[in-house]
Design a protein around this motif. Sequence first.
Motif, short mmCIF file in Angstrom:
data_model
loop_
_atom_site.label_atom_id
_atom_site.label_comp_id
_atom_site.label_asym_id
_atom_site.label_seq_id
_atom_site.Cartn_x
_atom_site.Cartn_y
_atom_site.Cartn_z
N ALA A 357 0.84 -1.20 0.00
CA ALA A 357 0.00 0.00 0.00
C ALA A 357 0.88 1.26 0.00
N ASP A 358 2.04 1.18 0.71
CA ASP A 358 2.96 2.34 0.71
C ASP A 358 3.49 2.57 -0.71
N VAL A 359 3.87 1.48 -1.40
CA VAL A 359 4.41 1.63 -2.75
C VAL A 359 3.37 2.28 -3.66
N LYS A 360 2.13 1.82 -3.51
CA LYS A 360 1.05 2.42 -4.31
C LYS A 360 0.95 3.92 -3.99
N ALA A 361 1.04 4.26 -2.70
CA ALA A 361 0.93 5.67 -2.30
C ALA A 361 2.10 6.48 -2.84
N ILE A 362 3.32 5.86 -2.86
CA ILE A 362 4.50 6.57 -3.40
C ILE A 362 4.24 6.94 -4.86
N CYS A 363 3.69 5.99 -5.62
CA CYS A 363 3.46 6.24 -7.05
C CYS A 363 2.47 7.39 -7.25
N THR A 364 1.36 7.35 -6.50
CA THR A 364 0.36 8.41 -6.64
C THR A 364 0.94 9.76 -6.25
N GLU A 365 1.67 9.76 -5.12
CA GLU A 365 2.24 11.01 -4.62
C GLU A 365 3.28 11.54 -5.60
N ALA A 366 4.09 10.66 -6.21
CA ALA A 366 5.10 11.09 -7.19
C ALA A 366 4.40 11.80 -8.35
N GLY A 367 3.28 11.25 -8.77
CA GLY A 367 2.48 11.88 -9.83
C GLY A 367 2.05 13.28 -9.42
N MET A 368 1.68 13.42 -8.14
CA MET A 368 1.25 14.74 -7.64
C MET A 368 2.41 15.75 -7.66
N MET A 380 12.67 10.43 -11.28
CA MET A 380 13.19 9.72 -10.11
C MET A 380 13.02 10.57 -8.85
N GLU A 381 13.34 11.87 -8.97
CA GLU A 381 13.27 12.74 -7.77
C GLU A 381 11.84 12.81 -7.21
N ASP A 382 10.83 12.72 -8.11
CA ASP A 382 9.44 12.76 -7.65
C ASP A 382 9.16 11.55 -6.74
N PHE A 383 9.64 10.37 -7.19
CA PHE A 383 9.41 9.16 -6.39
C PHE A 383 10.13 9.27 -5.04
N ARG A 384 11.37 9.84 -5.08
CA ARG A 384 12.14 9.97 -3.82
C ARG A 384 11.43 10.94 -2.86
N ASN A 385 11.00 12.07 -3.40
CA ASN A 385 10.29 13.05 -2.56
C ASN A 385 9.01 12.44 -1.99
N ALA A 386 8.34 11.68 -2.82
CA ALA A 386 7.08 11.05 -2.40
C ALA A 386 7.34 10.10 -1.23
N TRP A 387 8.39 9.30 -1.33
CA TRP A 387 8.69 8.34 -0.25
C TRP A 387 9.01 9.07 1.05
N GLU A 388 9.75 10.18 0.93
CA GLU A 388 10.07 10.95 2.14
C GLU A 388 8.79 11.47 2.80
N LYS A 389 7.91 11.99 1.95
CA LYS A 389 6.67 12.56 2.48
C LYS A 389 5.84 11.46 3.17
N ILE A 390 5.77 10.30 2.52
CA ILE A 390 4.94 9.22 3.09
C ILE A 390 5.53 8.68 4.40
N GLN A 391 6.87 8.62 4.43
CA GLN A 391 7.51 8.18 5.68
C GLN A 391 7.17 9.13 6.82
#
Length: 404
Positions: A357-368, A380-391
């Motif tokens: 579910a986190d991976v799914k959220a990372i993808c959606t957030e990267a899109g945002m 790539m940076e979008d996915f990294r930023n997304a993971w930081e935000k979700i953590q």
Amino acid sequence: MSDTVDDVDLPYDEDEASQQEKIQALEERLDVLESQNEEMRDKLLDANAENNKYQQKLERLTHENKKLKQSPLFVATVQEMNDEGVIIKQHGNNQEALTEVTDEMRDEIDPDSRVAVNNSLSIVKTLSSETDVRARVMEVTESPDVSYEDIGGLEEQMQEVRETVEMPLKKPDMFKDVGIDPPSGVLLYGPPGTGKTMLAKAVANQTDATFIKMAGSELVHKFIGEGAKLVRDLFEVAREHEPAVIFIDEIDAIASKRTESKTSGDAEVQRTMMQLLSEMDGFEDRGEIRIIAATNRFDMLDRAILRPGRFDRLIEVPKPNAEGREIIFQIHTRNMNVADDVEFEELAAEAENASGADVKAICTEAGMFAIRDERTEIRMEDFRNAWEKIQAENEDEEVSKTFA
Ligand SMILES: Nc1ncnc2c1ncn2[C@@H]1O[C@H](COP(=O)(O)OP(=O)(O)OP(=O)(O)O)[C@@H](O)[C@H]1O
């Protein structure tokens, strides 16, 4: 009234009366007829006016009736019927009320019937148990839109679920020929968001079975006093929809270890669990119904539900490893416009400890992140930023849970 133009009597003697007498007689008759006609016309007008009045009344009542049925209705269960009226108990607030019903309605209901009541607690209609139950606790999907290809990193678990749930539904004769009973219930356990619900939905989809989901927590917290009946209803709905996959999420809410306290809440949970066990035990010839339960709290479960013939097949659904995370990234970016610099292997390694579910959220957030930057390509940076935000969000949640 029955006079017609042809059988009219002449008001004089044809042979004897003089012309003058005939004219006078006819004039007198004409006067009488005219006044009769006048009278009739008045009556007709009155009748028309009356008719209009009734028509308007009818329209008003029809409208009123429609309005009564349209305004939000509450669901209640009939507790008792006696000479004084009908005692109903409202769902949600559990309040009891004495209400009167028409003779017709009285014929339609019995103790235990589910009914819809209006603001003044009058019974407006009876509810069939199916619509009622569906609306309240069950999610019934004829054909869920999840397939095995949508699930990543759970090959072994998928294989086991297919063997234990799909095979008995698709090839029941094989079990008969071999001479063994197919496993009764399957319990999926593991952390939240790892794909347990997806597995159950995919197996229902693959076997063209109806997917019927019920959440244990809703059973005991939202519908106090009704858990046992709802469990009965659940199996009834499944029988009506064979082949069916029953999915009981958060089973720990109704099947946790017995606690010492003897509060009424606990007794209620116990009754609900007993009902579930007896449905499973009494389900010798289960036909085309399979039961899957899920929990995040395996340690809390009452061992009674794990006995043979009940949830006797346990499947652990863990968080994905790096390889699993990579596949899940690929699944959830299938329809995304991903830039060439994106390396899923690297992302999967970095997103250590992420659930599906986190991976799914990372993808959606990267899109945002891309959208905020007015780009249509996700880097790539979008996915990294997304993971930081979700953590950070996950940590916040942990903190608030600790202090809750
Ligand atoms: N293994 C997976 N592969 C692909 N997507 C996944 C996986 N696990 C979770 N997801 C994504 O996370 C969402 C939530 O997963 P799901 O509801 O199946 O988790 P769950 O284990 O039932 O969680 P919970 O215990 O919280 O009910 C899914 O809709 C899906 O988008």
